[in-house]
Design a protein around this motif. Sequence first.
Motif, PDB file in Angstrom:
ATOM      1  N   GLY A   9      29.675  -8.192 -33.569  1.00 55.64           N
ATOM      2  CA  GLY A   9      29.172  -7.082 -32.778  1.00 55.64           C
ATOM      3  C   GLY A   9      28.654  -5.965 -33.649  1.00 55.64           C
ATOM      4  O   GLY A   9      29.157  -5.715 -34.740  1.00 55.64           O
ATOM      5  N   VAL A  10      27.639  -5.293 -33.171  1.00 55.17           N
ATOM      6  CA  VAL A  10      27.032  -4.197 -33.922  1.00 55.17           C
ATOM      7  C   VAL A  10      27.058  -2.944 -33.064  1.00 55.17           C
ATOM      8  O   VAL A  10      26.686  -2.977 -31.896  1.00 55.17           O
ATOM      9  CB  VAL A  10      25.572  -4.539 -34.295  1.00 55.17           C
ATOM     10  N   ALA A  11      27.521  -1.845 -33.615  1.00 53.46           N
ATOM     11  CA  ALA A  11      27.542  -0.586 -32.873  1.00 53.46           C
ATOM     12  C   ALA A  11      26.117  -0.110 -32.639  1.00 53.46           C
ATOM     13  O   ALA A  11      25.285  -0.116 -33.535  1.00 53.46           O
ATOM     14  CB  ALA A  11      28.325   0.469 -33.656  1.00 53.46           C
ATOM     15  N   LEU A  12      25.835   0.301 -31.407  1.00 55.68           N
ATOM     16  CA  LEU A  12      24.495   0.753 -31.036  1.00 55.68           C
ATOM     17  C   LEU A  12      24.531   2.234 -30.724  1.00 55.68           C
ATOM     18  O   LEU A  12      25.409   2.710 -30.006  1.00 55.68           O
ATOM     19  CB  LEU A  12      23.999  -0.027 -29.816  1.00 55.68           C
ATOM     20  N   ALA A  13      23.597   2.969 -31.235  1.00 52.38           N
ATOM     21  CA  ALA A  13      23.538   4.412 -30.990  1.00 52.38           C
ATOM     22  C   ALA A  13      22.659   4.702 -29.786  1.00 52.38           C
ATOM     23  O   ALA A  13      21.995   3.823 -29.256  1.00 52.38           O
ATOM     24  CB  ALA A  13      22.984   5.125 -32.225  1.00 52.38           C
ATOM     25  N   ALA A  14      22.669   5.934 -29.341  1.00 53.05           N
ATOM     26  CA  ALA A  14      21.804   6.347 -28.243  1.00 53.05           C
ATOM     27  C   ALA A  14      20.351   6.210 -28.662  1.00 53.05           C
ATOM     28  O   ALA A  14      20.022   6.202 -29.846  1.00 53.05           O
ATOM     29  CB  ALA A  14      22.103   7.799 -27.869  1.00 53.05           C
ATOM     30  N   THR A  15      19.478   6.088 -27.681  1.00 49.90           N
ATOM     31  CA  THR A  15      18.068   5.839 -27.976  1.00 49.90           C
ATOM     32  C   THR A  15      17.412   7.023 -28.679  1.00 49.90           C
ATOM     33  O   THR A  15      16.542   6.851 -29.516  1.00 49.90           O
ATOM     34  CB  THR A  15      17.311   5.553 -26.669  1.00 49.90           C
ATOM     35  N   ALA A  16      17.836   8.223 -28.328  1.00 49.97           N
ATOM     36  CA  ALA A  16      17.169   9.394 -28.888  1.00 49.97           C
ATOM     37  C   ALA A  16      17.904   9.892 -30.127  1.00 49.97           C
ATOM     38  O   ALA A  16      19.126   9.909 -30.183  1.00 49.97           O
ATOM     39  CB  ALA A  16      17.124  10.512 -27.845  1.00 49.97           C
ATOM     40  N   ALA A  17      17.153  10.290 -31.148  1.00 51.95           N
ATOM     41  CA  ALA A  17      17.760  10.894 -32.328  1.00 51.95           C
ATOM     42  C   ALA A  17      18.308  12.257 -31.943  1.00 51.95           C
ATOM     43  O   ALA A  17      17.774  12.946 -31.088  1.00 51.95           O
ATOM     44  CB  ALA A  17      16.722  11.030 -33.431  1.00 51.95           C
ATOM     45  N   HIS A  18      19.404  12.650 -32.607  1.00 55.42           N
ATOM     46  CA  HIS A  18      19.998  13.911 -32.225  1.00 55.42           C
ATOM     47  C   HIS A  18      20.724  14.531 -33.406  1.00 55.42           C
ATOM     48  O   HIS A  18      21.102  13.867 -34.357  1.00 55.42           O
ATOM     49  CB  HIS A  18      20.978  13.700 -31.072  1.00 55.42           C
ATOM     50  N   ALA A  19      20.924  15.823 -33.306  1.00 58.23           N
ATOM     51  CA  ALA A  19      21.661  16.531 -34.343  1.00 58.23           C
ATOM     52  C   ALA A  19      23.135  16.181 -34.240  1.00 58.23           C
ATOM     53  O   ALA A  19      23.609  15.685 -33.214  1.00 58.23           O
ATOM     54  CB  ALA A  19      21.455  18.035 -34.179  1.00 58.23           C
ATOM     55  N   GLU A  20      23.859  16.453 -35.307  1.00 56.07           N
ATOM     56  CA  GLU A  20      25.291  16.174 -35.326  1.00 56.07           C
ATOM     57  C   GLU A  20      25.983  16.992 -34.241  1.00 56.07           C
ATOM     58  O   GLU A  20      25.850  18.213 -34.171  1.00 56.07           O
ATOM     59  CB  GLU A  20      25.857  16.539 -36.698  1.00 56.07           C
ATOM     60  N   PRO A  21      26.773  16.324 -33.337  1.00 57.70           N
ATOM     61  CA  PRO A  21      27.471  17.060 -32.283  1.00 57.70           C
ATOM     62  C   PRO A  21      28.501  18.021 -32.869  1.00 57.70           C
ATOM     63  O   PRO A  21      28.967  17.863 -34.001  1.00 57.70           O
ATOM     64  CB  PRO A  21      28.154  15.954 -31.474  1.00 57.70           C
ATOM     65  N   SER A  22      28.887  18.996 -32.085  1.00 57.66           N
ATOM     66  CA  SER A  22      29.870  19.982 -32.519  1.00 57.66           C
ATOM     67  C   SER A  22      31.243  19.342 -32.680  1.00 57.66           C
ATOM     68  O   SER A  22      31.521  18.250 -32.173  1.00 57.66           O
ATOM     69  CB  SER A  22      29.955  21.111 -31.490  1.00 57.66           C
ATOM     70  N   ARG A  23      32.128  20.066 -33.360  1.00 57.67           N
ATOM     71  CA  ARG A  23      33.494  19.587 -33.558  1.00 57.67           C
ATOM     72  C   ARG A  23      34.192  19.379 -32.214  1.00 57.67           C
ATOM     73  O   ARG A  23      34.897  18.391 -32.017  1.00 57.67           O
ATOM     74  CB  ARG A  23      34.275  20.599 -34.393  1.00 57.67           C
ATOM     75  N   GLU A  24      33.996  20.303 -31.281  1.00 59.34           N
ATOM     76  CA  GLU A  24      34.633  20.180 -29.974  1.00 59.34           C
ATOM     77  C   GLU A  24      34.083  18.994 -29.198  1.00 59.34           C
ATOM     78  O   GLU A  24      34.824  18.281 -28.522  1.00 59.34           O
ATOM     79  CB  GLU A  24      34.450  21.476 -29.179  1.00 59.34           C
ATOM     80  N   ALA A  25      32.762  18.779 -29.279  1.00 60.91           N
ATOM     81  CA  ALA A  25      32.159  17.638 -28.588  1.00 60.91           C
ATOM     82  C   ALA A  25      32.728  16.328 -29.117  1.00 60.91           C
ATOM     83  O   ALA A  25      32.996  15.398 -28.350  1.00 60.91           O
ATOM     84  CB  ALA A  25      30.642  17.667 -28.738  1.00 60.91           C
ATOM     85  N   LYS A  26      32.919  16.243 -30.420  1.00 61.88           N
ATOM     86  CA  LYS A  26      33.492  15.028 -31.003  1.00 61.88           C
ATOM     87  C   LYS A  26      34.944  14.829 -30.564  1.00 61.88           C
ATOM     88  O   LYS A  26      35.366  13.722 -30.239  1.00 61.88           O
ATOM     89  CB  LYS A  26      33.419  15.096 -32.527  1.00 61.88           C
ATOM     90  N   ALA A  27      35.701  15.921 -30.559  1.00 60.66           N
ATOM     91  CA  ALA A  27      37.122  15.820 -30.217  1.00 60.66           C
ATOM     92  C   ALA A  27      37.327  15.418 -28.761  1.00 60.66           C
ATOM     93  O   ALA A  27      38.114  14.518 -28.453  1.00 60.66           O
ATOM     94  CB  ALA A  27      37.824  17.151 -30.506  1.00 60.66           C
ATOM     95  N   PHE A  28      36.598  16.058 -27.846  1.00 58.85           N
ATOM     96  CA  PHE A  28      36.764  15.751 -26.424  1.00 58.85           C
ATOM     97  C   PHE A  28      36.039  14.465 -26.033  1.00 58.85           C
ATOM     98  O   PHE A  28      36.436  13.790 -25.088  1.00 58.85           O
ATOM     99  CB  PHE A  28      36.278  16.920 -25.568  1.00 58.85           C
ATOM    100  N   GLY A  29      34.969  14.130 -26.762  1.00 54.17           N
ATOM    101  CA  GLY A  29      34.222  12.920 -26.445  1.00 54.17           C
ATOM    102  C   GLY A  29      34.873  11.660 -26.966  1.00 54.17           C
ATOM    103  O   GLY A  29      34.518  10.553 -26.531  1.00 54.17           O
ATOM    104  N   ALA A  30      35.819  11.790 -27.878  1.00 57.40           N
ATOM    105  CA  ALA A  30      36.496  10.612 -28.419  1.00 57.40           C
ATOM    106  C   ALA A  30      37.227   9.860 -27.314  1.00 57.40           C
ATOM    107  O   ALA A  30      37.936  10.465 -26.495  1.00 57.40           O
ATOM    108  CB  ALA A  30      37.476  11.031 -29.509  1.00 57.40           C
ATOM    109  N   ARG A  31      37.041   8.557 -27.282  1.00 55.15           N
ATOM    110  CA  ARG A  31      37.752   7.753 -26.292  1.00 55.15           C
ATOM    111  C   ARG A  31      39.260   7.895 -26.489  1.00 55.15           C
ATOM    112  O   ARG A  31      39.727   8.154 -27.590  1.00 55.15           O
ATOM    113  CB  ARG A  31      37.376   6.279 -26.436  1.00 55.15           C
ATOM    114  N   GLU A  32      40.024   7.726 -25.403  1.00 55.67           N
ATOM    115  CA  GLU A  32      41.474   7.782 -25.519  1.00 55.67           C
ATOM    116  C   GLU A  32      41.927   6.774 -26.559  1.00 55.67           C
ATOM    117  O   GLU A  32      41.549   5.599 -26.523  1.00 55.67           O
ATOM    118  CB  GLU A  32      42.138   7.504 -24.179  1.00 55.67           C
TER     119      GLU A  32
END
Length: 657
Positions: A9-32
């Motif tokens: 399996g290969v990890a797939l990113a979102a279609t659109a390029a984007h800037a690095e998300p914020s620290r809070e976005a990473k923390a809350f967006g992390a799967r359980e």
Amino acid sequence: MHKAVFLAGVALAATAAHAEPSREAKAFGARESIQGISLSPDGKKVAVLLADGARGQMLTVSDFSNNPLKAILRNAAGTEQLDYCRWTTPSRLICHVSMQVNDAGTLIGFTRMFAINDDGSGLKRLSQEPNSFRALNIMQSGGAVVDWTGDGSGGSVLMTHTYVPENTIGTRLANDKSGVGIDLVNTVSLSRRPVEQPRTHAADYISDGIGTIRIMGNQGETAGGYSSDTISYSYRKRGERSWQTLGQYRVGMDAGRGFNPIAVDPTLDAVYGFDDADGRRAVFRISLDGNLTKQLVVAHPEVDVDDLIRIGRQQRVVGASWVTDKRRAQFFDPELAKLSAALGKAIPNLPQIRFVDASADEKDLLLSASSDDDPGRYYLFHKDTRKMEEVLAARPELANIKLATMKPISYRAADGTMIPGYLTLPVGSDGKNLPTIVMPHGGPGARDEWGFDWLAQFFAARGFAVLQPNFRGSSGYGEAWFQKNGFQSWRTAIGDVNDAGRWLTQQGIANPGKLAIVGWSYGGYAALQSAALDADLFKAIVAIAPVTDLETLRTEARAYMSFSIVDRYIGNGPHVREGSPARNAAAIKAPVLLFHGDEDSNVRVNESRLMRDKLRDAGKKVELVEFKGLDHQLDDSAARAEMLDKADTFLRASLGM
């Protein structure tokens, strides 16, 4: 099934390029972190299914000593998903895996089961595969365990077996059976024998938890070849093989109609299930001795009783629960009732106690404890010593972030009806003149309840007040509250959602110029459709995997056996056009941000594409972010972090923050 399937399996990113998300976005967006957890029959080991990277999973084992969790299997972010892994012996586990295949635009789901030793060796497929050269159909279901004790011997389980008929030309060995039966499978030796012959329309089997199938449900087909909306249940008297009529249950995208059997109690010789009691769902028990004596066990005058509490390898019923302002429980087992109360006092800041698993003798209990401002942690409780030890935290990424509290509230709708909901305010806020989000839940046959919510917590951490309304059309409050459902009764449901925004402004909580709406699935539908009733109320709209056109939703369902149920749920009439956001795009004034996975089989990505196109045609401001290879849940930490970051940026820009 080969081991390589679970390692590729290969990890797939979102279609659109984007800037690095914020620290809070990473923390809350992390799967359980903990996606599944199971206690061995002897209570000496725990198997934990962990999130691994953005999309991957890792099956780990620990013996509760100082040794850390040991990885025995990695599922590297491919198309497969490990749904659960549970012990069958003190050293062997069963795992259930699901996957999805795009067949000429139709997303088809498959499941398979395999067994593995606790050191990672001995991986063997348990699902019986049809002869691919002669099979006259595909086998989507690879089986499900209906009894974890099997015949009482070590490592045996009862599991469903889907039979696929084969072409018989030129051979006498081809299988001519079809439908679903039950096999006794030894997960160590891999020996198996049928205990229930397949039946063409078998849709449900319920065992007594100690190796005997007592109830069977048959679901026929409509004239068009789709699944009927009615399941006819039969039962066996103790010690007999013949079937007798139990009753009928009408399947729905809501709570259904009629008695829905769930679990057999072999000691009482009765089946527990749900049925209507004065317009609300309640727990009933029906005797299986031939008399079918029906007894009301648990009911609540205000809300539905919506869950049976079960425990141990026999999955015995020990209680039931419901939600008023918070989830409450009634235990039938006196010992567990006392224990639950004692645990609530022992862990006062984590009042949501849930029994997750138990050793075979139920002397060791695996439980979780959580609250609104703590995503929770898992504990092992030893009955003999009355000692409890912490196992793992559910979301370690949030350990150093102060989380907000969730307050049950109610507000008055336009017709005077009091609508319940939950208000989350930013930590340290005075609760006045805030940028505010109304966040309707998905479903619509669902509801929000008190507890940790990663989406609401993220926005609260970013300074937003968040109100989650349980509008009419939500489940959990009885048949009258459910109305026809949130699509056919959309004016009432969306009216309640909009009234939540007005109440927030009237109370001084929301700055009226900084009021937005955010929703997922039906919540995304509600966010978009809110403008059909009041285009000036919300100043920004975020819709994640939304339904946007009811006729399109109906058409999407035609490729699946559940079409007749979906068709009935949507219904026919003016509401199909009037209640479809894509057909009301011209009414929308606020800027719109859409998110959708392109492998969503629940709500196809075409619905968001249609909404985007209609808004563009109407000269409106809209952006659609698609995530490659993701389904309805967007179960990818990187994708979720990007979604949160983009939504936060969009809301701040749209609201002038």
